[in-house]
Design a protein around this motif. Structure first.
Motif, short mmCIF file in Angstrom:
data_model
loop_
_atom_site.label_atom_id
_atom_site.label_comp_id
_atom_site.label_asym_id
_atom_site.label_seq_id
_atom_site.Cartn_x
_atom_site.Cartn_y
_atom_site.Cartn_z
N ALA A 48 0.86 -1.19 0.00
CA ALA A 48 0.00 0.00 0.00
C ALA A 48 0.89 1.23 0.00
O ALA A 48 2.01 1.20 0.53
CB ALA A 48 -0.93 0.02 1.21
N ALA A 49 0.40 2.32 -0.60
CA ALA A 49 1.17 3.57 -0.64
C ALA A 49 0.23 4.73 -0.93
O ALA A 49 -0.82 4.55 -1.55
CB ALA A 49 2.26 3.50 -1.71
N VAL A 50 0.65 5.90 -0.48
CA VAL A 50 -0.04 7.14 -0.80
C VAL A 50 0.89 7.99 -1.64
O VAL A 50 2.03 8.26 -1.24
CB VAL A 50 -0.46 7.91 0.47
N VAL A 51 0.41 8.38 -2.82
CA VAL A 51 1.21 9.17 -3.76
C VAL A 51 0.40 10.39 -4.18
O VAL A 51 -0.83 10.30 -4.31
CB VAL A 51 1.59 8.33 -5.00
N ASP A 52 1.09 11.53 -4.37
CA ASP A 52 0.37 12.72 -4.83
C ASP A 52 0.66 13.01 -6.29
O ASP A 52 1.47 12.33 -6.94
CB ASP A 52 0.67 13.93 -3.94
N GLU A 53 -0.01 14.01 -6.84
CA GLU A 53 0.09 14.33 -8.27
C GLU A 53 1.48 14.74 -8.70
O GLU A 53 1.84 14.60 -9.87
CB GLU A 53 -0.90 15.44 -8.62
N ALA A 54 2.26 15.26 -7.75
CA ALA A 54 3.62 15.66 -8.08
C ALA A 54 4.57 14.47 -8.12
O ALA A 54 5.76 14.62 -8.43
CB ALA A 54 4.12 16.69 -7.06
N GLY A 55 4.06 13.28 -7.81
CA GLY A 55 4.90 12.09 -7.81
C GLY A 55 5.61 11.86 -6.50
O GLY A 55 6.53 11.03 -6.43
N CYS A 56 5.21 12.56 -5.44
CA CYS A 56 5.81 12.35 -4.13
C CYS A 56 5.17 11.13 -3.46
O CYS A 56 3.94 11.05 -3.35
CB CYS A 56 5.60 13.57 -3.24
N VAL A 57 6.01 10.21 -3.03
CA VAL A 57 5.53 9.05 -2.28
C VAL A 57 5.49 9.47 -0.81
O VAL A 57 6.51 9.58 -0.15
CB VAL A 57 6.46 7.84 -2.47
N LEU A 58 4.29 9.73 -0.31
CA LEU A 58 4.14 10.28 1.04
C LEU A 58 4.22 9.21 2.11
O LEU A 58 4.59 9.49 3.25
CB LEU A 58 2.82 11.03 1.14
N GLY A 59 3.85 8.00 1.76
CA GLY A 59 3.93 6.91 2.72
C GLY A 59 3.72 5.59 2.01
O GLY A 59 2.96 5.51 1.05
N GLU A 60 4.41 4.56 2.47
CA GLU A 60 4.26 3.25 1.85
C GLU A 60 4.53 2.15 2.86
O GLU A 60 5.21 2.37 3.88
CB GLU A 60 5.20 3.08 0.64
N ALA A 61 3.99 0.98 2.59
CA ALA A 61 4.21 -0.19 3.44
C ALA A 61 4.10 -1.43 2.59
O ALA A 61 3.38 -1.46 1.59
CB ALA A 61 3.19 -0.23 4.58
N LEU A 62 4.84 -2.46 2.98
CA LEU A 62 4.85 -3.71 2.21
C LEU A 62 5.07 -4.88 3.13
O LEU A 62 5.96 -4.87 3.98
CB LEU A 62 5.97 -3.67 1.15
N HIS A 63 4.23 -5.89 2.99
CA HIS A 63 4.45 -7.15 3.70
C HIS A 63 4.78 -8.21 2.67
O HIS A 63 3.98 -8.53 1.79
CB HIS A 63 3.21 -7.57 4.49
#
Length: 415
Positions: A48-63
């Motif tokens: 899961a991840a949160v990305v904005d229109e500018a291409g900034c990855v604001l937060g991510e997680a991976l199992h």
């Protein structure tokens, strides 16, 4: 999260806040950049991840489920499904917490719905539909291979069109990306994918018993051992040499490899399950054969695209993505091919080549900006274990019967 990672993430968030304060984009009106939550459960990783229109990855997680599936010798769909169920809530909440964003602030939720393992896709879709219905958010269904293909536009400034080679444990295809959801399929694997083949060869060689490879996935173990092996000890007949198309086949090659391994075991007087003394040489020869097969089909795709003006005759780009794109030997061979044909070669960083939430969120951003496939009602939405990518023109490629010039003998391991 390390202190350095926290510092970087904080800088990104400060930068985004400044962009929000100062932006006069979008017809001169100040507005917030839209945010998309991406959720990925197509196979054995919950992302899961949160990305904005500018291409900034604001937060991510991976199992990652790798350790569990290593114990069983391969992915068991019901086990993967259960692990997704156990971890999806935690992974999504971790990505949201890291981003500092609430569900209410999201412009949409994007989720992989095709192709992939049915049981795994079902977990992600069920969770996502519950989330969007509860919070009244738009839903963006994502094609897994489209997401892999477009990830490069998150990390590099790249305009359409470009040639894409997607190689992973479950997929192998060549396509031209003409737009966000506009692809021409040039060729694909007729049976298994290269990553799947390498994993099966690793199991046949019992590489989990090798002292250097006990904690490695199959393909990674093959790559590791091949670095110090002699690829010329064995020579394998390359697949589909009689077909002038861009399709791939790896099952026949796997059978040839299995027969060669059995012959070597007989010569060394050992039983299946014991480690061959020449295991590094076998690994090198297998990796080399897979690489040359991939290169030959990609070469034909390049020639077809240039001949038919599908790609520019100068400054064309080859994008390579998917888990197997992290294999440095294969990547170096493709770099040599690209250099020889005046193509730029671009690959996402290794962590974005394998399945992850970032690529799904970014695909959601691309579709949101293009106004494509954004659903405000999820009635009737289903997952699709099998789904083609774009318009299939592989027959047209074969009809042109383009002969690929003979490749010079490749010695990447020695260079």
């Amino acid at each position: 999260m390390s202190s350095i990672a926290k510092s970087v993430l904080q800088s990104v968030k400060h930068g985004r806040a400044a962009w929000l304060r100062n932006s006069s984009a979008y017809s001169g009106k100040q507005r917030f950049p839209r945010l998309v939550l991406g959720i990925e459960t197509s196979c054995d990783d919950t992302g899961a991840a949160v990305v904005d229109e500018a291409g900034c990855v604001l937060g991510e997680a991976l199992h990652c489920q790798k350790e569990v599936h290593l114990q069983t010798g391969g992915i068991i769909p019901v086990v993967a499904q259960q692990l997704h169920r156990e971890n999806i809530e935690q992974v999504v909440q971790e990505a949201l917490r890291a981003s500092g964003v609430s569900v209410a602030e999201l412009a949409a939720v994007a989720t992989t719905v095709k192709p992939g393992l049915a049981l795994s896709l079902g977990v992600g879709l069920q969770y996502s539909l519950s989330l969007v219905n509860r919070h009244q958010k738009p839903f963006i269904p994502i094609h897994h291979m489209e997401a892999h293909a477009l990830t490069i536009r998150l990390t590099h400034h790249l305009d359409f069109p470009f040639l894409v080679l997607l190689i992973s444990g479950g997929h192998c295809l060549l396509a031209v990306a003409q737009g966000v959801s506009d692809f021409l399929l040039l060729g694909q694997s007729m049976d298994i994918a290269p990553g799947d083949m390498l994993d099966k060869v690793a199991r046949r060689l019992s590489l989990r018993k090798h002292p250097e490879c006990h904690s490695m996935a199959g393909g990674k173990a093959i790559e590791h051992l091949a670095q110090t092996g002699n690829q010329e000890l064995l020579t394998f007949r390359l697949p589909m040499q009689q077909y002038r198309n861009c399709d791939f086949s790896f099952s026949g090659l796997q059978n040839l490899v299995n027969n060669a391994i059995a012959q070597k075991e007989k010569e060394e007087g050992i039983q299946e399950g014991e480690i061959l003394s020449c295991v590094k040489d076998v690994a090198a020869a297998v990796q080399h054969a897979v690489t040359v097969h991939i290169i030959q089909r990609t070469y034909r795709a390049m020639l077809f695209c240039i001949k038919n003006s599908i790609l520019p005759s100068k400054n064309a780009t080859l994008v390579v993505s998917g888990g197997v794109a992290s294999n440095q030997y294969i990547r170096k061979g493709l770099q040599n091919l690209a250099d020889a044909n005046d193509f730029a070669l671009l690959c996402p960083p290794p962590r974005l080549c394998t399945d992850n939430g970032v690529m799904i969120a970014w695909n959601g951003i691309e579709r949101l900006r293009a106004g494509l496939g954004v659903l405000h009602s999820t009635a009737g939405i289903r997952y699709e274990p099998r789904a083609p990518l774009g318009i299939d023109i592989s027959k047209r490629v074969e009809e042109e019967s383009i002969k690929v010039p003979k490749l010079k003998k490749i010695r990447w391991l020695a260079s």
